[in-house]
Design an enzyme around this catalytic site. Structure first.
Site, PDB file in Angstrom:
ATOM      1  N   THR A  30       0.822  -1.216   0.000  1.00  0.00           N
ATOM      2  CA  THR A  30       0.000   0.000   0.000  1.00  0.00           C
ATOM      3  C   THR A  30       0.849   1.257   0.000  1.00  0.00           C
ATOM      4  OG1 THR A  30      -0.159  -0.044   2.425  1.00  0.00           O
ATOM      5  CG2 THR A  30      -1.929  -1.111   1.183  1.00  0.00           C
ATOM      6  N   ASN A  64       1.030   4.788   1.695  1.00  0.00           N
ATOM      7  CA  ASN A  64       0.560   5.349   2.958  1.00  0.00           C
ATOM      8  C   ASN A  64       0.611   6.874   2.919  1.00  0.00           C
ATOM      9  OD1 ASN A  64       0.372   2.794   4.703  1.00  0.00           O
ATOM     10  ND2 ASN A  64       2.429   2.651   3.835  1.00  0.00           N
ATOM     11  N   GLU A  68      -4.226   4.055   3.671  1.00  0.00           N
ATOM     12  CA  GLU A  68      -3.385   3.050   3.028  1.00  0.00           C
ATOM     13  C   GLU A  68      -4.099   2.579   1.762  1.00  0.00           C
ATOM     14  OE1 GLU A  68      -1.062   0.685   6.414  1.00  0.00           O
ATOM     15  OE2 GLU A  68      -3.223   0.439   6.582  1.00  0.00           O
TER      16      GLU A  68
END
Length: 309
Positions: free
Chosen positions: A205, A207, A256
């Site tokens: 992901t 962030n 995320e």
């Protein structure tokens, strides 16, 4: 679009604009009406006057975060709708202390040399919010610039407002927020280094911080992601978790985002993440296998929703 951070020392090409003035948090449909009225008011470059930080942050620095947009996101939205000059004026003691008359003379007439100013009918300005739209129109006649007062707009008896949009987001209704905004609600900013736990779960992901922003309802969203620069510039569908990661004992909210079918390094790049649909609330699972199974379902649901756009 040219961004200016003060009303003094401007190049001549930055003066003489027709401007819309306000905070424009969210740049929603009501704000667009003010900006469109400015665009139509005079044969001059289109400018927007706004303030940074938001005056509410200056007067109530300890209040909970309320902004729909940070300065970067607001500037990106104004650029998309064709604004030529953004006058992002520093809201501090000097500006806060100006009377309406002093603001109109020193900032609008002498500093920016505006040709025309458009405001919403609920606009207030000057020390103690002493000036209103009628005050500005009177001052414009004296100082040599035109003034248009744009009516508030809405539908079904409801005015489009940042307050109503914040409530829709808090309720997990991004579709209603989009209706009032005229565009998807976006969270924009730099991709930061995190725990890098997602990649071990098969879902790496990007962030991003939510600092200073109003928090939408915590949970999982179908999203559309614009990578705003760098070698991966472009748009990707994805799924995002907005929350505190209860599985891992974290309590600082962040965003995320997993980009579908993406390969590459996004650290340090700037993303614009549009919240398209709310999938489910944040949950705590009995182990990683259950978490991964739910993430698989979330990704499948988001792909279906986004494929239909």
């Amino acid at each position: 679009m040219h961004i200016h951070h003060h009303w003094t020392g401007l190049p001549e090409a930055a003066r003489g604009s027709t401007v819309a003035m306000g905070n424009f948090d969210g740049v929603h449909r009501g704000h667009r009406a003010v900006i469109d009225a400015a665009r139509a008011a005079a044969d001059a470059p289109l400018g927007v006057i706004t303030f940074e930080p938001h005056p509410r942050e200056y007067f109530a620095p300890d209040a909970p975060p309320f902004r729909l947009m940070n300065a970067e996101s607001r500037a990106n939205r104004l650029r998309r709708i064709g604004v030529d000059h953004l006058y992002e004026l520093p809201f501090a003691d000097e500006l806060a202390g100006l009377t309406p008359e002093a603001f109109a003379r020193e900032v609008l007439a002498d500093g920016l040399g505006v040709a025309h100013v458009t405001v919403g009918q609920d606009f207030r300005f000057g020390k103690g919010r002493a000036g209103d739209a009628a005050t500005l129109a009177d001052l414009g006649r004296t100082l040599g610039f035109g003034v248009t007062v744009a009516p508030l707009i809405g539908e079904d008896g409801e005015e489009f407002s940042s307050t109503a949009i914040r409530q829709a987001l808090s309720d997990g209704r991004p579709d209603d927020a989009e209706r009032m905004l005229g565009h998807w609600h976006r969270i924009e900013g730099e991709v930061l280094h995190g725990e890098k736990r997602g990649r071990t779960l098969g879902y790496p992901t990007a962030n991003m911080s939510l600092e200073g922003l109003h928090l939408p309802r915590l949970g999982v969203y179908a999203v559309m992601v614009d990578v705003l620069g760098g070698p991966h510039r472009g748009r990707w569908p994805g799924v995002a978790s907005l929350g505190v990661r209860p599985m891992f004992g974290q309590n600082q909210p962040n965003l995320e985002t997993y980009l579908f079918d993406f390969e590459g390094d996004l650290y340090g790049e700037h993303l614009s993440v549009a919240l398209v649909d709310y999938l489910r609330p944040e949950m705590k699972f009995d182990g990683l296998d259950a978490l991964i199974a739910q993430m698989d379902r979330d990704a499948a649901a988001a792909r279906t929703i986004l494929a239909a756009l």
